[in-house]
Motif scaffolding. Structure first.
Motif, PDB file in Angstrom:
ATOM      1  N   GLY A  13       0.747  -1.188  -0.019  1.00  0.00           N
ATOM      2  CA  GLY A  13       0.033   0.026  -0.039  1.00  0.00           C
ATOM      3  C   GLY A  13       1.052   1.380   0.070  1.00  0.00           C
ATOM      4  O   GLY A  13       0.341   2.449   0.392  1.00  0.00           O
ATOM      5  N   SER A  14       2.326   1.136  -0.342  1.00  0.00           N
ATOM      6  CA  SER A  14       2.842   2.421  -0.678  1.00  0.00           C
ATOM      7  C   SER A  14       2.276   3.410  -1.408  1.00  0.00           C
ATOM      8  O   SER A  14       2.348   4.601  -1.195  1.00  0.00           O
ATOM      9  CB  SER A  14       4.371   2.142  -0.652  1.00  0.00           C
ATOM     10  OG  SER A  14       4.549   1.601  -2.150  1.00  0.00           O
ATOM     11  N   ASN A  15       1.791   2.817  -2.549  1.00  0.00           N
ATOM     12  CA  ASN A  15       1.104   3.870  -3.635  1.00  0.00           C
ATOM     13  C   ASN A  15      -0.247   4.546  -2.971  1.00  0.00           C
ATOM     14  O   ASN A  15      -0.477   5.847  -3.304  1.00  0.00           O
ATOM     15  CB  ASN A  15       0.641   3.313  -4.681  1.00  0.00           C
ATOM     16  CG  ASN A  15       1.897   3.054  -5.729  1.00  0.00           C
ATOM     17  OD1 ASN A  15       2.327   4.230  -6.414  1.00  0.00           O
ATOM     18  ND2 ASN A  15       2.637   1.902  -5.825  1.00  0.00           N
ATOM     19  N   ILE A 109      -1.837   1.235 -12.005  1.00  0.00           N
ATOM     20  CA  ILE A 109      -0.305   1.633 -12.204  1.00  0.00           C
ATOM     21  C   ILE A 109       0.270   0.269 -12.460  1.00  0.00           C
ATOM     22  O   ILE A 109       0.109  -0.751 -11.705  1.00  0.00           O
ATOM     23  CB  ILE A 109       0.129   2.570 -11.086  1.00  0.00           C
ATOM     24  CG1 ILE A 109       1.634   2.978 -11.401  1.00  0.00           C
ATOM     25  CG2 ILE A 109       0.160   1.833  -9.574  1.00  0.00           C
ATOM     26  CD1 ILE A 109       1.946   4.160 -10.509  1.00  0.00           C
ATOM     27  N   PRO A 111       4.459  -1.544 -12.819  1.00  0.00           N
ATOM     28  CA  PRO A 111       5.711  -1.292 -12.906  1.00  0.00           C
ATOM     29  C   PRO A 111       6.693  -1.702 -14.113  1.00  0.00           C
ATOM     30  O   PRO A 111       7.760  -2.481 -13.961  1.00  0.00           O
ATOM     31  CB  PRO A 111       6.408  -2.138 -11.494  1.00  0.00           C
ATOM     32  CG  PRO A 111       5.287  -3.242 -11.525  1.00  0.00           C
ATOM     33  CD  PRO A 111       3.985  -2.788 -12.047  1.00  0.00           C
ATOM     34  N   GLU A 174       6.801   5.898  -9.117  1.00  0.00           N
ATOM     35  CA  GLU A 174       5.525   5.513  -8.877  1.00  0.00           C
ATOM     36  C   GLU A 174       4.916   6.637  -7.899  1.00  0.00           C
ATOM     37  O   GLU A 174       3.582   7.032  -8.275  1.00  0.00           O
ATOM     38  CB  GLU A 174       5.053   4.212  -8.277  1.00  0.00           C
ATOM     39  CG  GLU A 174       5.267   3.189  -9.308  1.00  0.00           C
ATOM     40  CD  GLU A 174       5.236   1.757  -8.694  1.00  0.00           C
ATOM     41  OE1 GLU A 174       4.800   0.851  -9.679  1.00  0.00           O
ATOM     42  OE2 GLU A 174       5.055   1.414  -7.563  1.00  0.00           O
TER      43      GLU A 174
HETATM   44  C1  GRF Z   1       3.331  -1.314  -7.459  1.00  0.00           C
HETATM   45  O1  GRF Z   1       4.844  -1.516  -7.870  1.00  0.00           O
HETATM   46  C2  GRF Z   1       2.475  -1.349  -8.713  1.00  0.00           C
HETATM   47  O2  GRF Z   1       2.909  -0.698  -9.783  1.00  0.00           O
HETATM   48  C3  GRF Z   1       2.158  -2.586  -8.920  1.00  0.00           C
HETATM   49  O3  GRF Z   1       2.128  -3.202  -7.577  1.00  0.00           O
HETATM   50  C4  GRF Z   1       3.041  -2.477  -6.766  1.00  0.00           C
HETATM   51  C5  GRF Z   1       2.368  -1.968  -5.303  1.00  0.00           C
HETATM   52  O4  GRF Z   1       3.336  -1.567  -4.465  1.00  0.00           O
HETATM   53  N1  GRF Z   1       0.749  -2.802  -9.540  1.00  0.00           N
HETATM   54  P1  GRF Z   1       2.335  -1.057  -3.169  1.00  0.00           P
HETATM   55  O5  GRF Z   1       1.555  -1.822  -2.709  1.00  0.00           O
HETATM   56  O6  GRF Z   1       1.615   0.534  -3.511  1.00  0.00           O
HETATM   57  O7  GRF Z   1       3.487  -0.674  -2.229  1.00  0.00           O
END
Ligand code: GRF
Length: 188
Positions: A13-15, A109, A111, A174
């Motif tokens: 969930g960092s995004n 999104i 990567p 991201e």
């Molecule tokens: C990200 O690299 C995104 O591009 C992909 O999954 C990852 C999710 O990372 N779809 P996070 O859970 O947001 O840290």
């Protein structure tokens, strides 16, 4: 007008956090009404709690079909007048039920620089292939796996032989690109 959104995630969930922080800084005029997860123990649930954002968490195996759990999700989202679905590490294909309820309002999104390296472990795929430049793509979601129209991309240089460092660079990009792209979409 503040855009009401739901963030779907299955992992860290960092995004999600980057989007929420951008909202709190006043850069993105949106409100995360709900976090949706298919992994009740995912770290994103803890992050959502820290920000006081409600979570809709479910286990797909408790449902008869994708259509059944997606109908529940649609109900929850419509109940909160959610306008956009923002996928951020949600590890399931979105089905017809959600796509029909939110036409052209689901974004993801990924990567890599699509159409290269769709699907799982895009960073590993890129490194195994030996590419020197990979990146990040924000795209509309259709019924395929990472196949919808591309909205924004950014390049990231691979750190040769160092997956962790490459991943770190990708995450940093991201966390900038997603909020910035959402801002553009919501202001249209
Ligand atoms: C990200 O690299 C995104 O591009 C992909 O999954 C990852 C999710 O990372 N779809 P996070 O859970 O947001 O840290």
């Amino acid at each position: 007008m503040t855009t009401k959104i739901a963030v779907f995630a299955s992992g860290s969930g960092s995004n999600f956090q980057a989007i929420q922080e951008s909202i709190e800084r006043g850069e993105l005029n949106a409100k995360i009404e709900l976090v949706v997860t298919d992994k009740p123990n995912a770290y994103v649930v803890k992050r959502a709690e820290q920000f006081g954002i409600p979570v809709f968490s479910f286990s797909p195996k408790d449902y008869e079909s994708k259509a059944t759990y997606e109908s529940e999700i649609v109900k929850a989202l419509k109940g909160k007048s959610v306008e956009w679905i923002v996928l951020a590490g949600y590890m399931r294909l979105i089905g017809e039920t959600l796509l029909t309820a939110f036409p052209n309002k689901v974004v993801n999104i990924h990567p890599s620089l699509l159409p290269s390296f769709p699907g799982k472990d895009a960073i590993g795929q890129a490194m195994d292939h030996g590419v020197k430049i990979t990146g990040v793509t924000v795209h509309y979601v259709d019924e395929g796996m990472d196949t919808g129209p591309i909205i924004a991309q950014a390049a990231v240089e691979v750190v040769e032989g160092d997956r962790e460092a490459t991943e770190e660079r990708i995450h940093q990009v991201e966390h900038q690109l997603y909020p910035k792209t959402l801002k553009r979409l919501f202001e249209k």
